[in-house]
Design an enzyme around this catalytic site. Structure first.
Site, PDB file in Angstrom:
ATOM      1  N   ARG A   1      20.826  45.850  38.513  1.00  0.00           N
ATOM      2  CA  ARG A   1      21.516  44.575  38.273  1.00  0.00           C
ATOM      3  C   ARG A   1      20.519  43.430  38.120  1.00  0.00           C
ATOM      4  O   ARG A   1      20.747  42.490  37.354  1.00  0.00           O
ATOM      5  CB  ARG A   1      22.483  44.273  39.424  1.00  0.00           C
TER       6      ARG A   1
ATOM      7  N   ARG B   1      31.369  41.932  35.822  1.00  0.00           N
ATOM      8  CA  ARG B   1      30.167  42.401  36.499  1.00  0.00           C
ATOM      9  C   ARG B   1      29.943  41.545  37.739  1.00  0.00           C
ATOM     10  O   ARG B   1      30.148  40.328  37.711  1.00  0.00           O
ATOM     11  CB  ARG B   1      28.930  42.290  35.599  1.00  0.00           C
ATOM     12  N   ILE B   2      29.519  42.169  38.827  1.00  0.00           N
ATOM     13  CA  ILE B   2      29.154  41.422  40.028  1.00  0.00           C
ATOM     14  C   ILE B   2      27.745  40.881  39.828  1.00  0.00           C
ATOM     15  O   ILE B   2      26.819  41.622  39.492  1.00  0.00           O
ATOM     16  CB  ILE B   2      29.235  42.317  41.276  1.00  0.00           C
TER      17      ILE B   2
ATOM     18  N   HIS C   1      40.288  33.327  38.900  1.00  0.00           N
ATOM     19  CA  HIS C   1      40.745  34.527  39.609  1.00  0.00           C
ATOM     20  C   HIS C   1      42.267  34.524  39.688  1.00  0.00           C
ATOM     21  O   HIS C   1      42.867  33.488  39.992  1.00  0.00           O
ATOM     22  CB  HIS C   1      40.142  34.568  41.015  1.00  0.00           C
TER      23      HIS C   1
ATOM     24  N   LEU D   1      31.698  37.072  46.617  1.00  0.00           N
ATOM     25  CA  LEU D   1      32.597  37.448  45.531  1.00  0.00           C
ATOM     26  C   LEU D   1      33.950  36.765  45.693  1.00  0.00           C
ATOM     27  O   LEU D   1      34.591  36.890  46.744  1.00  0.00           O
ATOM     28  CB  LEU D   1      32.779  38.975  45.508  1.00  0.00           C
TER      29      LEU D   1
END
Length: 217
Positions: free
Chosen positions: A67, A93-94, A111, A146
């Protein structure tokens, strides 16, 4: 006031990208999308960008060993456009802490829940199973946690007795397409900010922890 430069990150169809493109075209947003970056080739969001004359960038996460190297490549590409704002519009993707810190205070995500409820996936089904009376969507500043950054705008809607996950999703999408351009509009007008205090401000006043509450017209 000079228009702001925006880079939008996508992984799919880009319906929120389209809402922002339309809001710029109508004059609602004093900004321009400098580039649209996708981690997947051939997604419909790239077609939307092409149709609007916006440069498209594809950087596949599959081409990188980890990542960190993927995010470093994205940062290099994004920073070439000197963006004032990064908009995550269905970017699946985080992100690494390094990436998030690099754009601290100038990166939005949307969100599909009334955060802090239902972080992660399957939010509509979870709201139904919990017997909630309301559901909605949230625009928030991105932090290393997150779906956990300070909240900017929320759009609550009532859950109907006839709702299923699909119908709820469709109604939430309509709300997303209203509040995401609004958040971008306010940011580009220097009205919506995230000072070092970590409390979101609108027109210089602190917003409550749940952010500005947008009511459907």
């Amino acid at each position: 006031m000079a228009e702001k430069s925006i880079v939008v990150l996508i992984s799919g169809s880009g319906s929120n990208l389209q809402a922002i493109i339309d809001a710029i075209a109508s004059g609602q947003i004093n900004g321009r999308i400098a580039a649209v970056l996708s981690n997947k080739e051939g997604v419909f969001g790239l077609e939307r960008a092409q149709k609007a004359g916006i440069p498209q960038i594809v950087i596949s996460h599959k081409d990188f060993d980890d990542r960190e190297s993927f995010d470093a490549a994205m940062m290099q590409s994004i920073d070439a456009h000197n963006p004032d704002l990064i908009v995550l519009a269905g970017f699946m993707r985080i992100l690494t802490p390094e990436f998030v810190r690099h754009y601290q205070g100038r990166m939005f995500n949307i969100h599909p829940s009334l955060l802090p409820k239902y972080k992660g996936l399957h939010t509509h089904q979870r709201a139904l199973e919990a017997g909630d009376k309301q559901h909605g969507c949230t625009v928030h500043f991105v932090t290393e946690e997150l779906d956990g950054g300070p909240l900017a705008i929320q759009a609550p809607i009532d859950i109907l007795a006839t709702d299923c996950a699909d119908s709820l999703q469709q109604r939430i999408h309509r709300s997303e397409h209203q509040i995401y351009p609004l958040a971008v509009e306010w940011f580009c007008a220097d009205r919506l900010t995230l000072p070092v205090s970590g409390t979101v401000q609108l027109d210089g006043d602190n917003l409550p922890p749940e952010g500005y509450q947008f009511t459907q017209e």
